[in-house]
Design an enzyme around this catalytic site. Structure first.
Site, short mmCIF file in Angstrom:
data_model
loop_
_atom_site.label_atom_id
_atom_site.label_comp_id
_atom_site.label_asym_id
_atom_site.label_seq_id
_atom_site.Cartn_x
_atom_site.Cartn_y
_atom_site.Cartn_z
CG ASP A 49 81.43 84.44 79.96
OD1 ASP A 49 80.31 84.58 79.44
OD2 ASP A 49 81.61 84.44 81.19
CG ASP A 72 84.38 72.90 83.56
OD1 ASP A 72 83.40 73.66 83.61
OD2 ASP A 72 85.15 72.72 84.53
CG ASP A 101 88.38 70.11 80.61
OD1 ASP A 101 87.47 70.92 80.86
OD2 ASP A 101 88.98 69.49 81.49
CG ASP A 121 83.73 73.69 92.19
OD1 ASP A 121 84.26 74.38 93.09
OD2 ASP A 121 84.41 73.07 91.33
#
Length: 580
Positions: A149, A204, A206, A300
């Site tokens: 995105d 994610d 990271d 989540d």
């Protein structure tokens, strides 16, 4: 009242620590809710597929409310996926479960879709894709979706990276949304019709999963292909925990959450949550629970609880670790905590009524309440320190200076006489109240450190004693976040404030790495002024308690002063360091 409520949260930390090592019991599983029709049909279909070795494909059920018009680019590179129905290969083992000693045989591994939701992560996005493409898993059974995105040059980085791996024959797709509606939840939900597997792993930006992570986590599904498992969640590791005091404290706190809290919830049939990353979802559980919702900042937790209310279960495996980068800037850390706090309270508003109305054990309901309202402890901390000065001023004084007494008597002799020389019954009551308050605070304060200590003993059995200093410092960090997280709690209660703000990462590993001159810097948070003010206020309370001889209260007031000073002071210091 605030001290009493905080005590309950502290006692719950003791409880979770005490039961975290209890072996799982089938009798205590959460899944007392009757299986839904969709889940029963899904398991029937899975069994039918398993008995047919010659079956080539099944059809994916698409979500009716999503179309492909929101994507700039969409491609499926394998020939068997070109049909309009998005056919997928059989995704379960044969009807006889394989021997785990021979599980590495390629025929036994189901197809897995790995989704990588990314937004403006120029420093770490390619690192993630590289790690995922290096997973030790059959290439023809690993679909990688890069859900980008981004609005900056991360797009170009990812397009080039994906094109490179596609040229090497990997099954990887770059998907860019034109409209970022719903943020991460929106990206995950919009990509569901393009998922070509029954299992969906999510990372994610990271994170850097090890090469064996996927096989290790998928064993839970392979060993029990017909089980009603919604998610397999693994523990977060830390690639930069030694970078600074702040990262050390974050790592210690996360270790406590995973090694104790998540383990205790999993082992005792309590509700637990998917942590947003480093886990594998059963695709049908997502569909059965209603898909990803974007009405909270904790999508989540929201989906996890909705799936468990439908009778699905969550597995937590503490022995499988996915390393990740911790925020190195205090502003980024506070931003992350704000998002988690607001999202948790939004989920509590949305789901607690359903949880208490469900036919599940009382203990599971109580633990779910503690879990979803955990960040409510921060407004209680703030209230406690704000009311401390009035309480200290009205409690009995053991001694007063002659000078101050003379000055005060000259101004308002009657009032001062009643404060300095209160009736003996009043002194007894005030001293009893002070002792009761101190006792409550002891329980509330030392519950979390007890949990963190046991987590370090569990994860680092040979060196945990060297980490005692981190646990002490972590206790001093919590109160300093109370102002920021209190704002988040009220934002969640009243649905105010920003909807989503990402936590920037800078690819920081070593102490010599610098982040101050990189992009994504967060502007100075002027709430740090209030935190410094609270530091001064707490120091005054500490001085009053010391002056009045209330020595059991002094350490708590000093704790608040140090904590607010560290959080507010570090915010100013790092902002000055990263100035242009």
């Amino acid at each position: 009242m605030a001290a009493v409520c905080l005590t309950f949260y502290g006692l719950n930390a003791y409880w979770l620590t005490a039961v975290h090592g209890r072996p799982p019991s089938r009798r205590k599983q959460i899944a007392f809710v009757r299986k839904s029709r969709v889940a029963r049909e899904y398991q029937t279909a899975q069994a039918a597929i398993a008995t047919s070795r010659n079956l080539r494909a099944i059809t994916v059920n698409n979500f009716d409310d999503h179309s492909f018009g929101n994507f700039e680019q969409f491609r499926l590179d394998l020939p068997q996926h070109q049909s309009a129905n998005y056919a997928i290969a059989p995704n379960v083992a044969p009807n006889v479960a394989p021997n785990i000693d021979h599980i590495d045989h390629i025929d036994y591994w189901p197809i897995v879709t790995i989704q990588l939701p990314i937004f403006n992560e120029r420093y770490v996005s390619q690192r993630l894709v590289d790690a995922v493409c290096a997973l030790d898993y059959p290439r023809d059974r690993m679909q990688i979706q890069v859900l980008d995105d981004s609005t900056d040059d991360t797009q170009e980085i990812l397009r080039e990276t994906v094109a490179t791996y596609q040229s090497q024959g990997l099954w990887i797709e770059y998907i860019h949304r034109v409209n970022r509606s719903g943020f991460k939840a929106g990206a995950l939900q919009a990509a569901m019709p393009m998922v070509a597997a029954n299992y969906i792993a999510i990372f994610d930006a990271d994170f850097i999963p090890s090469s064996h992570w996927l096989k290790d986590a998928m064993r839970h599904y392979v060993e029990n292909p017909h089980g009603k498992v919604a998610v397999v969640q693994t523990r977060w590791g830390h690639i930069n925990s030694e970078y600074s005091l702040l990262t050390k404290l974050q790592a210690t706190g996360l270790d406590g959450h995973f090694a104790i809290e998540q383990q205790a919830r999993a082992n005792n049939g309590y509700f637990l949550n998917f942590n947003g990353t480093a886990g594998i979802w059963n695709r049908q559980a997502i569909i059965d629970a209603g898909g990803w919702h974007a009405d909270t900042l904790a999508e989540d937790m929201d989906l996890s609880y909705r799936a468990q209310l439908k009778g699905w279960q969550i597995i937590y495996d503490n022995d499988i670790v996915a390393p990740a980068e911790l925020p190195v800037a205090i502003a980024a850390f506070k931003l992350q905590q704000f998002r988690w706090a607001k999202g948790g309270i939004q989920c509590a508003k949305k789901l607690l009524r359903q949880i208490w109305g469900a036919k599940i054990r009382l203990g599971a309901k109580i633990q779910a309440t503690f879990h979803m309202t955990g960040y409510a402890s921060y407004p209680l901390m703030l209230l406690l320190i704000l009311t401390s000065m009035p309480l200290l001023l009205t409690m009995g004084m053991t001694q007063t200076s002659a000078v101050s007494g003379a000055i005060a008597n000259s101004i308002a002799p009657n009032i001062v006489n009643s404060l300095v020389n209160p009736p003996s019954s009043s002194i007894t009551w005030q001293n009893s109240l002070g002792g009761f308050w101190s006792t409550l605070m002891l329980s509330a304060t030392f519950g979390p450190p007890f949990l963190y200590l046991n987590a370090q003993r569990r994860i680092y059995p040979q060196s945990w004693f060297r980490r005692l200093g981190r646990i002490i410092c972590l206790v001093m960090l919590g109160p300093g976040l109370s102002w920021s997280n209190t704002r988040a709690v009220f934002a969640g209660l009243f649905n105010t404030g920003a909807n989503f703000r990402r936590t920037p990462k800078f690819a920081i590993k070593n102490k010599s790495d610098r982040w101050q001159n990189k992009a994504y810097k967060i502007p100075l948070d002027l709430n740090a002024v209030i935190e410094i003010g609270l530091c001064a206020y707490s120091a005054i309370c500490c001085a009053i308690a010391l002056y009045k001889g209330m020595y059991m209260t002094v350490p708590f007031m000093a704790l608040y002063a140090i904590s607010y000073g560290y959080v507010g002071g570090l915010t100013f210091w790092q902002s000055w360091q990263s100035r242009d």
